[in-house]
Design an enzyme around this catalytic site. Sequence first.
Site, PDB file in Angstrom:
ATOM      1  N   ASP A 180       0.910  -1.138   0.000  1.00  0.00           N
ATOM      2  CA  ASP A 180       0.000   0.000   0.000  1.00  0.00           C
ATOM      3  C   ASP A 180       0.950   1.188   0.000  1.00  0.00           C
ATOM      4  OD1 ASP A 180      -1.451   2.267   0.851  1.00  0.00           O
ATOM      5  OD2 ASP A 180      -3.029   0.956   1.588  1.00  0.00           O
ATOM      6  N   HIS A 181       1.065   1.841  -1.149  1.00  0.00           N
ATOM      7  CA  HIS A 181       2.173   2.812  -1.236  1.00  0.00           C
ATOM      8  C   HIS A 181       1.989   3.991  -0.281  1.00  0.00           C
ATOM      9  CE1 HIS A 181      -0.465   5.001  -3.998  1.00  0.00           C
ATOM     10  NE2 HIS A 181       0.338   6.037  -3.871  1.00  0.00           N
ATOM     11  N   HIS A 243      -5.773   2.787   1.036  1.00  0.00           N
ATOM     12  CA  HIS A 243      -5.045   3.952   1.562  1.00  0.00           C
ATOM     13  C   HIS A 243      -5.788   4.694   2.684  1.00  0.00           C
ATOM     14  CE1 HIS A 243      -2.979   2.975  -2.026  1.00  0.00           C
ATOM     15  NE2 HIS A 243      -3.675   3.725  -2.854  1.00  0.00           N
TER      16      HIS A 243
HETATM   17  C1  BG6 Z   1      -3.510   4.591  -6.431  1.00  0.00           C
HETATM   18  C2  BG6 Z   1      -4.831   4.655  -7.136  1.00  0.00           C
HETATM   19  O1  BG6 Z   1      -3.479   3.525  -5.526  1.00  0.00           O
HETATM   20  O2  BG6 Z   1      -3.295   5.807  -5.736  1.00  0.00           O
HETATM   21  C3  BG6 Z   1      -4.896   5.834  -8.077  1.00  0.00           C
HETATM   22  O3  BG6 Z   1      -5.033   3.462  -7.874  1.00  0.00           O
HETATM   23  C4  BG6 Z   1      -4.563   7.121  -7.345  1.00  0.00           C
HETATM   24  O4  BG6 Z   1      -6.170   5.958  -8.691  1.00  0.00           O
HETATM   25  C5  BG6 Z   1      -3.258   6.950  -6.561  1.00  0.00           C
HETATM   26  O5  BG6 Z   1      -4.414   8.142  -8.308  1.00  0.00           O
HETATM   27  C6  BG6 Z   1      -3.017   8.166  -5.685  1.00  0.00           C
HETATM   28  O6  BG6 Z   1      -1.729   8.058  -5.147  1.00  0.00           O
HETATM   29  P1  BG6 Z   1      -0.918   9.333  -4.710  1.00  0.00           P
HETATM   30  O7  BG6 Z   1       0.335   8.810  -4.112  1.00  0.00           O
HETATM   31  O8  BG6 Z   1      -0.704  10.163  -5.946  1.00  0.00           O
HETATM   32  O9  BG6 Z   1      -1.803  10.075  -3.747  1.00  0.00           O
END
Ligand code: BG6
Length: 500
Positions: A180-181, A243
Amino acid sequence: MKLNEKPTALIMIFGATGDLAKRKLFPSLYRLYKKGKLSERFAVIGIARRPLSNDEFQANVKNSVESAIKDSGELEDFVSHFYYHSHDVTDASSYLALKSMAEELDTHYSLEGNRIFYLAMAPEFFGTIAEHLKADGLTDVDGFKRLVIEKPFGHDLESAKQLNKQIRKAFSENEIYRIDHYLGKEMVQNIEVIRFANAIFEPLWNNRYISNIQVTSSEVLGVEERGRYYEKSGALRDMVQNHMLQMVALLAMEPPIRLTTDEIRSEKVKVLRAMRPLEGERVKEYFVRGQYGKGSMSGKQVPAYREEQMVDEQSNTETYVAGKLMIDNFRWAGVPIYIRTGKRMAAKSTKIVIQFKDIPMNLYYQTEQTLNPNLLVIHIQPEEGITLYLNAQKSGQNMEATPVKLNFANKGIDGMNTPEAYERLLYDCMRGDATNFTHWDEVALSWSFVDKISDVWENTKEEGFPNYESGTMGPKEADQLLEKDGFFWWPVTDLDVEEC
Ligand code: BG6
């Protein structure tokens, strides 16, 4: 492994010609290499369907690093660790060829049989690949074997269970690193530190002192080229299941007895278990969905979601979600945690606002006769930092309080030294630290929460879609969600308050 010991491993990236590998993984590996966090004893096998020679693959890696990192300098040594295997994910002989390549590299670089299998590709193949890795002997190693798996982990609880069952045949739970980045973001990791390393916050971190919490993750981008995926996913599955709920779990968890992976995860799991389940009529009361219409963004006209590529003209898919979560436990009873996320909103911003309750008796006045509540704002992106909003005396005036803010901006001086989420997560995985990855229990609980909402939404068409204009902060129903509790969304832009 010991502190400061550099990890040694063979990293096999499935989906090595894809976007994620290019934009995130290769540059992150390079940063680790450049910072001296990787020893010379590492090798990468890029795996994908299309035929490429090692030289061509190395040239691709080089390009991707150069376009992601300014001043990337000499890349020859780094890319010399990269190899390529053209692969058919369903064909056993292709895995056998991969196995012998892996064994050669293992000997050549003295990798001690450590293997990381990184699945950076379409989720429909996750299960098949994991099964083949075991059946064709790639997981038979002397060292460690770890599986890194990108989201989505299933599209509901049932499919997630199915997938989990398949990958568990080849890897045990503690060998699975579900990405989960958001958990790799600097300020998300900081939530725990802010809470548990400061005597001034933790005693107040409960329903006696906090009136509500707001977690926003807004995006300006639309669905881009991902219409096909997004139509089936929507914002609820794409952002909330993972997230948003992960951030909530970190905000609401009890202090772990130790900072170990298991202890932290088990506290997070308890939060997810305490979330009030929403079903049927309750969904409408607690959750709002939105879909963007056309609008103007930075002076440019942008199309409505229903006009995007691969999107149904009558689509019922939500591109925005706002919700109220109640954690029914001793600490949080009665404190709403509001979340909102959406595409094509006014600003790109991820922010957490903790609003404290009003003091019991107000002796001071402001122009509007009320004191501003104390707020603790955790800025996750694009700016990183914390702001504390306080009330102080205006100079020269008695009895008049004015809001001021204490700001801490967490600015990396040099881009190269500010690790990216993927860089941290890759490094954690190589060192065997799974704290910032999602455990199966968290995945299962968050799906079961989200499934009940999507059941209702899928079975009732939202007649009002599109219900927010591109370039705004979402539908008016999301404002009403807070208004009926006597609150409002704090803006994602900085409040106009003097710094002290
Ligand atoms: C991803 C989603 O997990 O997270 C995307 O699949 C979204 O739709 C992205 O744009 C948002 O990540 P960040 O790091 O740009 O907030």
